[in-house]
Scaffold this motif. Structure first.
Motif, PDB file in Angstrom:
ATOM      1  N   ASN A   1      -2.190  -1.195   1.115  1.00 18.75           N
ATOM      2  CA  ASN A   1      -3.131  -2.475   1.187  1.00 18.75           C
ATOM      3  C   ASN A   1      -3.158  -2.667  -0.300  1.00 18.75           C
ATOM      4  O   ASN A   1      -3.300  -1.883  -1.419  1.00 18.75           O
ATOM      5  CB  ASN A   1      -4.077  -2.394   1.894  1.00 18.75           C
ATOM      6  N   ASP A   2      -3.333  -4.138  -0.639  1.00 17.15           N
ATOM      7  CA  ASP A   2      -3.897  -4.738  -1.775  1.00 17.15           C
ATOM      8  C   ASP A   2      -4.492  -5.708  -1.477  1.00 17.15           C
ATOM      9  O   ASP A   2      -4.502  -6.320  -0.711  1.00 17.15           O
ATOM     10  CB  ASP A   2      -3.075  -4.625  -3.092  1.00 17.15           C
TER      11      ASP A   2
ATOM     12  N   THR B   1      -1.667  -9.606  -2.596  1.00 18.23           N
ATOM     13  CA  THR B   1      -0.013  -9.899  -2.098  1.00 18.23           C
ATOM     14  C   THR B   1      -0.598 -10.758  -0.923  1.00 18.23           C
ATOM     15  O   THR B   1      -1.456 -10.293   0.005  1.00 18.23           O
ATOM     16  CB  THR B   1       0.561  -8.747  -1.777  1.00 18.23           C
TER      17      THR B   1
ATOM     18  N   VAL C   1       4.026 -10.223   2.893  1.00 18.82           N
ATOM     19  CA  VAL C   1       4.252  -8.741   3.491  1.00 18.82           C
ATOM     20  C   VAL C   1       4.879  -9.082   4.862  1.00 18.82           C
ATOM     21  O   VAL C   1       5.864  -8.154   5.296  1.00 18.82           O
ATOM     22  CB  VAL C   1       2.969  -8.174   3.765  1.00 18.82           C
TER      23      VAL C   1
ATOM     24  N   HIS D   1      -3.710  -4.184   6.167  1.00 16.54           N
ATOM     25  CA  HIS D   1      -5.028  -4.738   5.694  1.00 16.54           C
ATOM     26  C   HIS D   1      -6.151  -4.232   5.898  1.00 16.54           C
ATOM     27  O   HIS D   1      -7.011  -4.376   5.256  1.00 16.54           O
ATOM     28  CB  HIS D   1      -4.529  -6.351   6.063  1.00 16.54           C
TER      29      HIS D   1
ATOM     30  N   LEU E   1       2.299  -5.458  -4.273  1.00 15.40           N
ATOM     31  CA  LEU E   1       2.636  -4.777  -3.154  1.00 15.40           C
ATOM     32  C   LEU E   1       3.058  -3.396  -3.623  1.00 15.40           C
ATOM     33  O   LEU E   1       4.157  -3.118  -4.163  1.00 15.40           O
ATOM     34  CB  LEU E   1       3.492  -5.504  -2.319  1.00 15.40           C
TER      35      LEU E   1
END
Ligand code: TYC
Length: 138
Positions: free
Chosen positions: A66-67, A70, A75, A98, A131
């Protein structure tokens, strides 16, 4: 090369399935052949079982991280495109990543996993998203 039998069980290949006579195909009889069996022949032979070299490949999990930047839609599209997921499965995996921080996209032999990681990282970089995708031995 002769391999010692181990306790490590795996599915038999067709080469190793015993024949109707109960013998495993492929054994070789070492030593001189008896010309005339039953006439004082004292030859001894060694039955050598050979097994085909069929090693199962090690498997690798491909994981998405996760980040905060993005886009979710990106995704989902990556999961559909690179991992052949349905829209519904892709959505579930994306939401899992997420919420939990990391999630599995699939499990593959080394080179397949490596190609998928490269595809994800390349497409993320081209679109300037942070990502991250990694692989780990299962
Ligand atoms: N957390 C991202 C967002 O809120 C979405 C996201 C999901 C990013 C999964 C990366 O692997 C990821 N836009």
């Amino acid at each position: 090369m002769i391999f010692a039998m181990t306790l490590n069980r795996r599915p038999a290949t067709t080469d190793e399935v015993p024949t109707a006579s109960g013998q495993v195909p492929g054994p070789t009889m070492a030593g001189p052949k008896s010309e005339d069996p039953g006439k004082g022949d004292t030859d001894t032979g060694t039955i050598t079982k050979t097994r085909p070299k069929t090693k199962r490949p090690s498997l690798y999990r491909v994981l998405l991280l996760n980040d905060d930047y993005t886009p979710m839609e990106f995704v989902i599209l990556v999961l559909q495109d690179v991992f052949n997921k349905s829209r519904e499965d892709a959505m579930q995996i994306m939401l899992h990543v997420h919420q939990k921080g990391v999630g599995e996209c699939g499990v593959y032999p080394y080179e397949v996993a490596e190609t998928k990681v490269t595809r994800v990282m390349d497409t993320a970089r081209k679109n300037q998203h942070p990502l991250q995708c990694v692989m780990e031995k299962q």
